[in-house]
Design a protein around this motif. Structure first.
Motif, PDB file in Angstrom:
ATOM      1  N   VAL A 284       0.821  -1.102   0.014  1.00 17.20           N
ATOM      2  CA  VAL A 284       0.020  -0.186  -0.055  1.00 17.20           C
ATOM      3  C   VAL A 284       0.945   1.247  -0.055  1.00 17.20           C
ATOM      4  O   VAL A 284       1.832   1.322   0.825  1.00 17.20           O
ATOM      5  CB  VAL A 284      -0.987  -0.077   1.141  1.00 17.20           C
ATOM      6  N   ILE A 285       0.711   2.111  -0.946  1.00 16.31           N
ATOM      7  CA  ILE A 285       1.368   3.271  -1.151  1.00 16.31           C
ATOM      8  C   ILE A 285       0.696   4.505  -0.882  1.00 16.31           C
ATOM      9  O   ILE A 285      -0.556   4.737  -1.096  1.00 16.31           O
ATOM     10  CB  ILE A 285       1.933   3.439  -2.551  1.00 16.31           C
ATOM     11  N   ALA A 286       1.172   5.367  -0.103  1.00 11.86           N
ATOM     12  CA  ALA A 286       0.426   6.562   0.175  1.00 11.86           C
ATOM     13  C   ALA A 286       0.905   7.897  -0.391  1.00 11.86           C
ATOM     14  O   ALA A 286       2.009   7.956  -0.652  1.00 11.86           O
ATOM     15  CB  ALA A 286       0.362   6.951   1.931  1.00 11.86           C
ATOM     16  N   ARG A 287       0.107   8.797  -1.135  1.00 13.82           N
ATOM     17  CA  ARG A 287       0.440   9.995  -1.566  1.00 13.82           C
ATOM     18  C   ARG A 287      -0.554  11.233  -1.023  1.00 13.82           C
ATOM     19  O   ARG A 287      -1.814  10.966  -0.746  1.00 13.82           O
ATOM     20  CB  ARG A 287       0.120   9.958  -3.164  1.00 13.82           C
ATOM     21  N   HIS A 288       0.007  12.497  -0.950  1.00 13.43           N
ATOM     22  CA  HIS A 288      -0.501  13.592  -0.464  1.00 13.43           C
ATOM     23  C   HIS A 288      -1.074  14.459  -1.759  1.00 13.43           C
ATOM     24  O   HIS A 288      -0.212  14.830  -2.204  1.00 13.43           O
ATOM     25  CB  HIS A 288       0.252  14.274   0.351  1.00 13.43           C
ATOM     26  N   ARG A 289      -2.336  14.342  -1.896  1.00 15.60           N
ATOM     27  CA  ARG A 289      -2.913  15.497  -2.609  1.00 15.60           C
ATOM     28  C   ARG A 289      -3.948  16.326  -2.384  1.00 15.60           C
ATOM     29  O   ARG A 289      -5.000  15.522  -1.657  1.00 15.60           O
ATOM     30  CB  ARG A 289      -3.335  14.598  -4.076  1.00 15.60           C
ATOM     31  N   ASP A 290      -4.168  17.633  -2.656  1.00 10.64           N
ATOM     32  CA  ASP A 290      -5.135  18.277  -2.314  1.00 10.64           C
ATOM     33  C   ASP A 290      -5.786  18.334  -0.838  1.00 10.64           C
ATOM     34  O   ASP A 290      -6.927  18.222  -0.599  1.00 10.64           O
ATOM     35  CB  ASP A 290      -6.504  17.791  -3.247  1.00 10.64           C
TER      36      ASP A 290
ATOM     37  N   VAL B 165       1.247   6.565   6.699  1.00 12.29           N
ATOM     38  CA  VAL B 165       1.284   5.240   6.194  1.00 12.29           C
ATOM     39  C   VAL B 165      -0.236   4.631   6.533  1.00 12.29           C
ATOM     40  O   VAL B 165      -0.769   5.046   7.565  1.00 12.29           O
ATOM     41  CB  VAL B 165       2.154   4.482   7.291  1.00 12.29           C
ATOM     42  N   VAL B 166      -0.520   3.828   5.418  1.00 11.49           N
ATOM     43  CA  VAL B 166      -1.900   3.400   5.429  1.00 11.49           C
ATOM     44  C   VAL B 166      -1.941   1.641   6.002  1.00 11.49           C
ATOM     45  O   VAL B 166      -0.975   1.218   5.335  1.00 11.49           O
ATOM     46  CB  VAL B 166      -2.820   3.465   4.240  1.00 11.49           C
ATOM     47  N   ARG B 167      -2.759   1.309   6.774  1.00 14.70           N
ATOM     48  CA  ARG B 167      -2.914  -0.173   7.321  1.00 14.70           C
ATOM     49  C   ARG B 167      -3.187  -0.813   5.880  1.00 14.70           C
ATOM     50  O   ARG B 167      -3.891  -0.399   5.138  1.00 14.70           O
ATOM     51  CB  ARG B 167      -3.956  -0.340   8.353  1.00 14.70           C
ATOM     52  N   HIS B 168      -2.636  -2.127   5.963  1.00 10.85           N
ATOM     53  CA  HIS B 168      -2.890  -2.917   4.849  1.00 10.85           C
ATOM     54  C   HIS B 168      -4.373  -3.210   4.410  1.00 10.85           C
ATOM     55  O   HIS B 168      -4.730  -3.387   3.378  1.00 10.85           O
ATOM     56  CB  HIS B 168      -2.242  -4.269   4.880  1.00 10.85           C
ATOM     57  N   ASP B 169      -5.524  -3.274   5.498  1.00 14.41           N
ATOM     58  CA  ASP B 169      -6.751  -3.377   5.111  1.00 14.41           C
ATOM     59  C   ASP B 169      -7.534  -2.034   4.570  1.00 14.41           C
ATOM     60  O   ASP B 169      -8.508  -2.207   4.445  1.00 14.41           O
ATOM     61  CB  ASP B 169      -7.337  -3.860   6.420  1.00 14.41           C
ATOM     62  N   LEU B 170      -6.617  -0.963   4.638  1.00 13.14           N
ATOM     63  CA  LEU B 170      -7.216   0.505   4.160  1.00 13.14           C
ATOM     64  C   LEU B 170      -8.087   1.047   5.093  1.00 13.14           C
ATOM     65  O   LEU B 170      -8.793   1.888   4.900  1.00 13.14           O
ATOM     66  CB  LEU B 170      -7.681   0.113   2.570  1.00 13.14           C
ATOM     67  N   GLU B 171      -8.164   0.472   6.407  1.00 14.83           N
ATOM     68  CA  GLU B 171      -9.152   1.151   7.408  1.00 14.83           C
ATOM     69  C   GLU B 171      -8.725   2.182   8.241  1.00 14.83           C
ATOM     70  O   GLU B 171      -9.256   2.622   8.986  1.00 14.83           O
ATOM     71  CB  GLU B 171      -9.709  -0.183   8.229  1.00 14.83           C
ATOM     72  N   GLN B 172      -7.179   2.241   8.367  1.00 12.08           N
ATOM     73  CA  GLN B 172      -6.731   3.185   9.219  1.00 12.08           C
ATOM     74  C   GLN B 172      -5.492   3.919   8.670  1.00 12.08           C
ATOM     75  O   GLN B 172      -4.935   3.309   7.672  1.00 12.08           O
ATOM     76  CB  GLN B 172      -6.527   2.515  10.738  1.00 12.08           C
TER      77      GLN B 172
ATOM     78  N   LEU C  34       5.164  -4.833  10.095  1.00  9.60           N
ATOM     79  CA  LEU C  34       4.757  -5.799   9.047  1.00  9.60           C
ATOM     80  C   LEU C  34       3.564  -6.458   9.412  1.00  9.60           C
ATOM     81  O   LEU C  34       2.740  -6.749   8.504  1.00  9.60           O
ATOM     82  CB  LEU C  34       5.947  -6.652   8.648  1.00  9.60           C
ATOM     83  N   ASP C  35       3.295  -6.617  10.880  1.00 13.13           N
ATOM     84  CA  ASP C  35       2.082  -7.295  11.193  1.00 13.13           C
ATOM     85  C   ASP C  35       0.992  -6.221  11.559  1.00 13.13           C
ATOM     86  O   ASP C  35      -0.110  -6.618  12.026  1.00 13.13           O
ATOM     87  CB  ASP C  35       2.410  -8.135  12.227  1.00 13.13           C
ATOM     88  N   GLY C  36       1.379  -5.004  11.537  1.00 12.45           N
ATOM     89  CA  GLY C  36       0.327  -3.912  11.632  1.00 12.45           C
ATOM     90  C   GLY C  36       0.116  -3.810  13.220  1.00 12.45           C
ATOM     91  O   GLY C  36      -0.778  -2.646  13.513  1.00 12.45           O
ATOM     92  N   ARG C  37       0.765  -4.021  13.875  1.00 10.24           N
ATOM     93  CA  ARG C  37       0.573  -4.112  15.285  1.00 10.24           C
ATOM     94  C   ARG C  37       1.343  -3.051  16.116  1.00 10.24           C
ATOM     95  O   ARG C  37       0.986  -2.524  17.181  1.00 10.24           O
ATOM     96  CB  ARG C  37       0.846  -5.286  16.092  1.00 10.24           C
ATOM     97  N   THR C  38       2.496  -2.201  15.396  1.00  8.83           N
ATOM     98  CA  THR C  38       3.164  -1.264  16.014  1.00  8.83           C
ATOM     99  C   THR C  38       3.190  -0.181  15.034  1.00  8.83           C
ATOM    100  O   THR C  38       3.408  -0.354  13.828  1.00  8.83           O
ATOM    101  CB  THR C  38       4.429  -1.714  16.674  1.00  8.83           C
ATOM    102  N   VAL C  39       3.349   1.155  15.498  1.00  3.42           N
ATOM    103  CA  VAL C  39       3.702   2.254  14.514  1.00  3.42           C
ATOM    104  C   VAL C  39       5.269   2.831  15.239  1.00  3.42           C
ATOM    105  O   VAL C  39       5.212   2.903  16.621  1.00  3.42           O
ATOM    106  CB  VAL C  39       2.713   3.288  14.732  1.00  3.42           C
ATOM    107  N   TRP C  40       5.937   2.878  14.227  1.00  4.51           N
ATOM    108  CA  TRP C  40       7.354   3.706  14.519  1.00  4.51           C
ATOM    109  C   TRP C  40       7.401   4.901  14.074  1.00  4.51           C
ATOM    110  O   TRP C  40       7.148   5.253  12.853  1.00  4.51           O
ATOM    111  CB  TRP C  40       8.221   2.433  13.998  1.00  4.51           C
ATOM    112  N   VAL C  41       7.849   5.751  14.924  1.00  2.00           N
ATOM    113  CA  VAL C  41       8.002   7.158  15.004  1.00  2.00           C
ATOM    114  C   VAL C  41       9.146   7.991  15.194  1.00  2.00           C
ATOM    115  O   VAL C  41       9.716   7.692  16.271  1.00  2.00           O
ATOM    116  CB  VAL C  41       6.738   7.906  15.719  1.00  2.00           C
TER     117      VAL C  41
END
Length: 325
Positions: free
Chosen positions: A9-15, A49-56, A98-105
């Motif tokens: 999943v790739i995120a881009r910022h537009r508008d 970053v967008v979660r793999h299921d696109l829900e968050q 990779l497992d979607g359980r943690t966010v690294w900042v």
């Protein structure tokens, strides 16, 4: 059986919004957003970053990190304290495990003027609770995260401007705090991890060479200086761009300035199994950083409408003939 890897999943910022694109098939051409997220009012998104299921979605601003649902509801937020009024020179970054359980900042607190050093903070992806905090001895402007495709470890490449670049790796351990390792260089920029995760690619901070390293210990497998590509090292350099086109082939970017003071760049292919050059790679892009190799034989460029375009060297399956009428 080994579970299939989640789609990329790739995120881009537009508008003023965050567009999420899924790369999970052999389809090429302009990608359409699979989900669109609206940041909170007043938030200026730095990285997302967008979660793999696109829900968050998780995104950073200059003063915090925020997690929202696809509907725009707040899941959690964490402010960087104290608040910074510095507008430039620091770009907080984020990645999801990779497992979607943690966010690294990554927090470039030194350049933000918060009175302390930089930090690398691990949050619980569901609650936002801080699971680990690494105090860093860096004064970075920003950093790039790279998530390992097999073991889930997270690489961090911190750019300190003219002072160089620092590479770290964080490994989550079951039932305990992550383990952090700092590689013994201050002059190498991490470009990409191989799709299999067996090696990674760096470029000298002074842009004199490209090197390929064994994961996870960082041992150098081979190095290619500028002259190995047939250029004069006094007039040419290796760009901090490129990456793995496939597990066996890397794209290395060479650049320079012509006698007419026009900037140029060219992409070269390297067989990472042998360290041998495999010829030039011609792609029509406007700058050396527009090409984004995806590791599966395909790559992204920017489309005229702002959406990414996916290309591939692999031959497409033939179209079956129409049945005779």
């Amino acid at each position: 059986m080994t579970p299939a890897p989640p789609p990329k999943v790739i995120a881009r910022h537009r508008d003023g919004r965050i567009h999420a694109y899924v790369v999970d098939s052999g389809a090429c051409g302009t990608l359409e957003p699979a989900a669109v997220f609206q940041p909170r009012a007043g938030d200026e998104v730095v990285e997302s970053v967008v979660r793999h299921d696109l829900e968050q979605v998780v995104y950073t601003t200059l003063n915090g990190v925020v997690c929202l649902t696809r509907a725009g509801d707040l899941v959690w937020a964490s402010d960087f304290e104290p608040h910074s009024d510095v507008r430039h020179g620091h770009r907080p970054g984020c990645a999801m495990s990779l497992d979607g359980r943690t966010v690294w900042v990554y927090r470039p607190d030194a350049m933000a003027g918060r009175g302390g050093g930089d930090q690398w903070v691990v949050h619980d992806a569901e609650s936002g609770a801080i699971l680990a905090r690494r105090e860093l001895e860096t004064v970075g402007h920003g950093a790039g995260h790279h998530v390992h495709s097999a073991d889930g470890s997270v690489y961090l490449d911190i750019g300190e401007g003219q002072d160089g670049s620092v590479i770290l790796r964080g490994t989550a351990r079951a039932g305990g705090e992550p383990e952090f390792v700092t590689y013994p260089w201050s002059d190498r920029c991490l470009i990409d991890l191989a799709p299999s995760g067996q090696q990674f690619m760096t470029v000298d901070h002074d842009q004199a060479d490209v090197a390929f390293h064994h994961h996870p210990n960082g041992d150098v497998l081979f190095t290619l200086p500028v002259e190995a590509f047939g250029y004069d090292p006094e007039e040419s350099f290796v760009e901090w761009s490129g990456g793995y086109l496939t597990d066996d082939t890397a794209v290395v970017t060479l650049g320079g300035e012509s006698q007419d003071e026009e900037e140029w760049f060219r992409y070269h292919l390297v067989d990472v199994r042998t360290g041998m050059l495999s010829g030039e790679f011609t792609v029509e892009v406007s700058n050396p950083y527009e090409l984004v190799p995806l590791g599966d034989g395909s790559w992204l460029t920017d489309g005229p409408d702002g959406h990414p375009v996916r290309w591939s060297r692999a031959p497409q399956p033939p179209v079956p003939p129409h049945p005779a009428g």
